[in-house]
Structure formats: structure tokens, C-alpha cells
Design an enzyme around this catalytic site. Structure first.
Site, short mmCIF file in Angstrom:
data_model
loop_
_atom_site.label_atom_id
_atom_site.label_comp_id
_atom_site.label_asym_id
_atom_site.label_seq_id
_atom_site.Cartn_x
_atom_site.Cartn_y
_atom_site.Cartn_z
N LYS A 13 0.85 -1.19 0.00
CA LYS A 13 0.00 0.00 0.00
C LYS A 13 0.89 1.24 0.00
CE LYS A 13 -3.90 -2.30 0.57
NZ LYS A 13 -5.03 -2.25 -0.37
N ASP A 51 -0.21 -0.05 -4.42
CA ASP A 51 -1.66 0.18 -4.43
C ASP A 51 -1.97 1.47 -3.68
OD1 ASP A 51 -4.40 0.11 -4.18
OD2 ASP A 51 -4.49 -1.88 -3.25
N GLU A 71 -1.74 0.47 -8.61
CA GLU A 71 -3.16 0.11 -8.55
C GLU A 71 -3.98 1.26 -7.98
OE1 GLU A 71 -3.68 -3.72 -6.83
OE2 GLU A 71 -5.66 -3.27 -6.00
N GLU A 75 -11.23 -2.89 -8.72
CA GLU A 75 -12.03 -3.39 -7.60
C GLU A 75 -13.23 -2.51 -7.32
OE1 GLU A 75 -8.79 -2.69 -4.40
OE2 GLU A 75 -10.67 -2.50 -3.30
N ASP A 108 -13.68 -7.81 -9.72
CA ASP A 108 -14.09 -8.15 -8.36
C ASP A 108 -15.33 -9.03 -8.52
OD1 ASP A 108 -14.04 -6.99 -5.23
OD2 ASP A 108 -16.02 -7.60 -5.95
N HIS A 160 -9.03 -8.62 -8.03
CA HIS A 160 -9.04 -8.15 -6.65
C HIS A 160 -9.67 -9.23 -5.78
CE1 HIS A 160 -11.42 -6.13 -3.35
NE2 HIS A 160 -10.20 -5.76 -3.06
#
Lengths: 409, 409
Positions: free
Chosen positions: B195, B223, B249, B276, B299, B326
Site C-alpha cells: 500500500k 496500491d 493500482e 475493484e 471483483d 481483486h
């Protein structure tokens, strides 16, 4: 696409502990099934509203908007779209209604009296800065300051242009279409709108009749309510070209920015309009960036209320695209007129190519129904945002216990 | 952007009057507040499901999908996005779970055993035909027919590649980050994810540490969970370039197709991934048309279930973009593995640059939890879609009467 609407609304009433009876009202408009879902979404916002200190909240409605829109858990359900965003719209608009009532001004006037800096503070620029920065927004608003008082006098004297969809519903016979076109002209409208997209031959016949009845000077917009794929839209719209449609509205999915852009290139000089189902400012931003629309149609109750619509008005002004709101439904005319009038006074500063949709339906349920005279919306003078439904109507139509429902077969 | 999730689900159980206990299960995953809203949205679908003739319905799940998605009144609440679309996802997925259980196959196998014509019948091409026609879809599926049996053997023997997000959460100290990177490698993962987006210096330090620990051959994706505006994204991502991120992402709003395209051009050769939070196939279509993404992240429970994800797999195949789902949350790994495995067997026919997110969390509540071994998802063999939660977990966590809630302080 909307063959059997059952016009409904999930209604919000914000109460205060002030003396007097001022309440803030807002609503999410639905067409029947799903109104319960809107109700549940509004309930989910209750903890964000009940118990707030009134004065501080009304003094920072930009902050209030952010609290609702950026709650991380609720945001997962969107982000910023559909049921949850419409619920936020209802609550945010109710808060504006309350503020305007307490200040004793119609919303358009309250907004127009704010300074450019105060207006910019109401707007969240996240995801917008590649198209519009706070500094650019401030510049747009400052540019509109000179002449604001004159425009306000003009607005109060003459009102704001309206157009009417009444002649245009599918299923009317030719005689009724002609009659309603004549009535619209007699009522002073300079623009009408016809639904299209069900059957091309039918569309051609109806459009020819309307054009013959109205002559060359009345604008005739057409509305496809999202029926087409991209290539089909281009073919169909070009076939309508001989009758000079003023715009083609919702030719395809409201999510399809690139599709609208392809259609716009494919049907020039016919202009593309959309917005009643556009979910938020990020999609409007792209429609403008892609030069996909010649008219931007805000809706008062789909994006997250007044604040987000101010962002969209600023975006439209930045790109020089006129805003012609969607209205009708339940109370959408009552609300959205305030936003267009504010746009005229303080944002775009212009009436050129601008008009607000008018549908003569359900206004009798509102405490301050719109007044349309000589084809123009009369600027409302009552304090508030116009969202208040009459107590008798609320009682009669309340679901599921109101007499209309409990006596239903 | 999601600092305080409280992982939740609105759970659907479809019952039949067949002998035996087969039930179809599906769910909408939420992160806490708003789960009630999902529940109300699922309730609104009840009249479209209860009382349907089972055999006919399961024989035409394309038709079932259209009945739910194109109900004109419910469609007003979207169309095709957010709460209402997630509710449709839950119900559609439950119907597929039921069908697969009754046929005695895991969903991936059931789908892969369909003919190309049957698969195309499941897909609604409305709003897609400017990018993908039914004929093109058929061609893609027919192209994948040869070798399907060999690929199935390979899948059953070796599984499907996974990547892990476990080392990458914000807030871990350096020692923990290094330890988890090492564990991921020891567990056979070829890709991890970190992240980013809270603090650039922090990101640089963490990414450097991860790269030093993992060496040059492990893919390190990053992400941002929608944190940035477009220009900010480009600057930030380029600053991370020295550590060779495999993809970036969700750099910005999932609604911003043009923004993702601008970012993709601005950060080459770093690749952009998103999906996602992408609401439906129309937005995925545009992300592909605009060359905005190098990886498409489906997703299982946000778009309208299996049918819409098949449409998206076909779109991705048409544009030659690998799908890397995702997962995580509640049961998203359990579901989405089936779709990737189907993609490998019958759509893209490839594993190249493909992997499914894996998060080791909450699998213990599922009757058929995912099995990840040597960095790969083991192909599930139990009949169904993997959505069934253990009765004991349902009872314990049921809101608001389950013991977990009733004993909460």
C-alpha cells in the site's frame, strides 16, 4: 427505458431545537420500486446528522458534505454513486433548505450573495484538479461579480427560460402532439422536447409533424433515454437531422464518456446533451474534457446535493458549456431552478442557450410550487430550497400507512 | 482511504423445493456501515426471485440477469452501479452457486464446459458493441477451444498463480515488513503488493526495503486506493520508479477513465491497474478503449455477478489485457478464483502476467475455503461457487442478534 414509473420520493425532514418550526427538507426521487432502499440509505446517514451543533454545521456546509461523502465505510458502497450518493443528496439539500429558511432567503439568493471565496470553500476539488483548480474556480467567480446586481434585477423581472417536454411523450397520437406543440408555443416556450428511440419511422413522423407545427424557430430537442449503443445512436440521430433537432439527450449509457464523445463527433452539427443519470462530478469532468457534450444537464437530487452541483456548474463554466438542468419527477423543478438562477447570477453570468426543463406534474404537492409564466421560471421569493411537501400530501401518500396505500386494492 | 474497515457481508440464501438441502449462496461484501443498505437492496430483489420455476431459470441465467438489471424502476437507482448493482451481484452469484451445486461441479468447471454459444448467451452486449460484438466474443471463445483439456489438466495439477498483499499494509514497522517479505518468498509467491500514498518518504523507504529483501525478480505491485488527483499521481508514481514497481493500482477515482489514461501515459513504463471499485462493464470497456490500464482487476461481487464478469473477461481478451482479480474482504478469494480459472481454460487461455490477489483472512468461516499452496490457488473441487459460509459463523456473527453483537459492549 422508463416505461412504468410510479413517481416516489424518500423524504428527509431535519428538525432543530430552535424556537419556531423551521425544518430542512430534501428528498431522493425514485420511480417506485427501490424507494425503500433509498430510505435505508438515508437512515444510514442518521448518525452523521442527528445531534450536530446547528450553527457550526450551517457555517461549514463544505465540511458537512465531506463528512458524509468521505466516510470510509459508506464510501465502499460507491464510491460517490447510486443509492448512497442520492441519499447524501437528500440530506445535503435538506441542510441547505434549512439554512436558507433560517436566513430568510430563497436558496438562489443565498448562494448568489456568498463571496467567491465562500463558494470555493463549499466545493471539494478532489479528482477535479486536472480540469479545475480552486484558483481557477475563484477566477471564474470573480469574473462574474461585475453585473451581478443587474442580472439579479433582470432575473426577478423576467425569470429564467424554460422548455417543455409536455408534447413529447411516446404514445401520443398525432392530433395530440400537434395540439400540445401549439399550446407550448402559445404558452411562450421557445423550446420543446420529444422522446425518441423506440421506432425510427415513428420518430421521423412525429418530428416532422412537430417541426411543421412549430416552424423553424422553435428549438426541438430529442431525448433517447439511454436506448442506444454507440453506432446505432449515430445512425439514428443522423436520420433525424432533416428536422433540425436542437440536441440529442442521453443517446447511450450515462457511464459512457467515450461513447458520448464518439456520438458527438458522429452527429455534428447536432449537439449532445446528458446528465440526469450522471453519477458525480468526476464523470461530468470527463464529459467536458472529452468534448462529449454541448449541453450539461444537472439534476438537483442525483449527485451529492448543492455542493456537488456548484462544482459541476464551475466545471461547465470553465469549459464554456451551458447548463440546462433536468427536471420533472417529484419536485426536481422546484429544486433545480435555484441552481440555474445562481449560475446566471454568480457563475456563468449568462442565459445564452440555457433553459430549465419544465414538466407540469405534481407541483400541487409542494408548499412553494414553481411558477412558469410566458415560458420562463419566475424567480422564487420564499425562503428555502423549495423542497417542502405539503403536510396533507405527506400524510395521504405516506408509504405504507397513508390512505392512498391502505385503501389500494 | 479505507482506514477502519469492519468486514461485513449481506448474505443471500436461495432455497428450493427440491429434495435435499442444496441452497445457492451469494453476498455483497461491505466494510461495515451500509451493510443494512445492502440488505434492503437485496430485499428489493425478492419479488424477482421467489417463486421462479427452478429448471427454466437455471437454464437461462442470461435472461435472469436481464430481468434484474433492466427492471426499469430499480434501474433508476443506478443505472448499474453501487448498492443496487452489488445486490444484483449477490443474487446472481447465489443462482450460479445453486446451479453449480445441482450440477455437481465447481463453478470454474461448469463454465468451462459450456459451449462458446452458451457462454455468449449469458452476456448482455448492450453498450458494448462499439468495442465487442457477440460475433467477436464467439470468435475469442472458439479460439480458446483447442488446448482446453490440456490447460485443465495443468490447472488441476499446478493451480493458478497468486500474489500476496500481506507484507504491504501501511503501519507495519520495517522489521515486520522485511519478515513478511521473506515469508512471502518462502511461501512461493512471485509477487507481493504494498500500500502506498500516505507519505512519499515512507513509501520510498518501504519500497526500497522490500526491493532489497526480495531482490530484482519478485514483482512488487503498489496500491494507492484512489488517493491521488491525476497530476499528483504521476509525480508520486514516478518517484517510486527506481524500485521497479510492477503496477500502480487505483491511482485515482475509479470513475476517472481519462484520468487513468493520463496517468498511464505519464508513468510509463510503470503499468496501471484498476477495477475493484469499477462499477460495471461500461467503465471497463472505456478503460480498455482508452489504453488506460495494463492489468484489469475484476471483483467477484461489485459488478452484477458472474454474467457481467464474463463480459469483462471477454472485453479484456479482446484488448489483450491480462485480468488479475481483486480479492480479500469476506469470501472474495473464494469466489473470484473460479472466474480466473474459467478465463484460463476458456477465454484468454493464458496465465501470462496473470495472478489472483490473496489475503489470508476470514477463510475459516467458509465451508470450502481457498487453498493456496506454493504461491498458487489450488483449483477447488467442491461443487458450487465457494460462497457458502459455515452455519456456526452465520449464527455467531448475525446482525444484530448473534452472540458477537448481543454481547458487544
Amino acid at each position: 427505458m422508463n416505461p412504468d414509473p410510479d413517481y416516489s420520493a424518500a423524504y428527509v425532514a431535519l428538525k432543530t431545537d430552535l424556537p419556531g418550526t423551521a425544518e430542512g427538507h430534501g428528498f431522493a426521487f425514485t420511480i417506485g420500486r427501490g424507494n425503500d432502499v433509498q430510505r435505508a440509505a438515508i437512515e444510514a446517514l442518521r448518525p452523521f446528522v442527528v445531534g450536530l451543533p446547528l450553527e457550526d454545521t450551517l457555517a461549514d456546509l463544505g465540511g458537512f458534505w465531506r463528512e458524509l461523502v468521505y466516510d470510509s465505510q459508506l464510501r465502499w458502497l460507491g464510491p460517490e454513486k447510486g443509492v448512497m450518493h442520492m441519499a447524501i443528496s437528500a440530506v445535503v439539500n435538506a441542510m441547505w433548505d434549512l439554512k436558507a429558511k433560517l436566513e430568510g432567503k430563497p436558496l438562489w439568493k443565498l448562494l448568489a450573495d456568498l463571496t467567491p471565496e465562500q463558494i470555493v470553500d463549499l466545493v471539494d476539488f478532489r479528482y477535479l484538479t486536472d480540469a479545475l483548480t480552486p484558483a481557477e474556480a475563484l477566477e471564474i467567480l470573480r469574473r462574474a461579480e461585475p453585473g451581478k446586481a443587474e442580472r439579479e434585477s433582470l432575473l426577478v423581472a423576467d425569470g429564467y427560460p424554460a422548455y417543455t417536454t409536455s408534447p413529447g411523450w411516446l404514445g401520443y397520437d398525432d392530433a395530440k402532439l400537434v395540439r400540445l406543440c401549439k399550446e407550448a408555443m402559445a404558452d411562450g416556450f421557445q423550446q420543446i422536447k420529444l422522446k425518441v428511440g423506440s421506432d425510427l419511422d415513428e420518430d421521423l413522423r412525429r418530428l416532422r409533424l412537430a417541426r411543421e407545427t412549430c416552424g423553424p424557430d422553435i428549438r426541438i430537442a430529442v431525448d433517447a433515454n439511454q436506448r442506444w449503443d454507440v453506432d446505432e445512436a449515430i445512425t439514428w440521430i443522423n436520420a433525424l437531422a432533416p428536422y433540425d433537432p436542437w440536441w440529442i439527450e442521453e443517446p447511450t449509457s450515462p457511464d459512457d464518456v467515450l461513447g458520448h464523445a464518439a456520438i458527438a463527433r458522429g452527429v455534428e452539427p447536432i449537439r449532445v446533451a446528458t446528465g440526469e443519470h450522471v453519477q458525480n462530478r468526476v464523470v461530468f469532468k470527463q464529459l467536458l474534457q472529452a468534448e462529449a457534450i454541448s449541453f450539461l444537464q444537472i439534476d438537483a437530487a442525483r449527485v451529492a446535493g448543492v455542493n456537488e452541483n456548484i462544482a459541476i456548474l464551475l466545471l461547465a463554466a470553465k469549459f464554456g458549456v451551458p447548463v440546462c438542468p433536468h427536471a420533472g419527477g417529484v419536485g426536481l423543478c422546484e429544486l433545480v431552478q435555484h441552481l440555474s438562477m445562481f449560475d446566471f447570477l454568480a457563475v456563468s453570468g449568462s442565459l445564452e442557450r440555457r433553459s430549465i426543463e419544465y414538466i407540469d406534474h405534481l407541483h400541487e404537492h409542494f408548499v412553494d410550487p414553481v411558477v412558469v409564466r410566458d415560458g420562463r421560471y419566475v424567480a422564487p421569493s420564499s425562503p428555502g430550497f423549495g423542497a417542502t411537501i405539503k403536510p396533507a400530501s405527506l400524510e395521504k401518500y405516506a408509504y405504507p400507512d397513508g390512505p392512498v396505500w391502505s385503501s389500494a386494492p
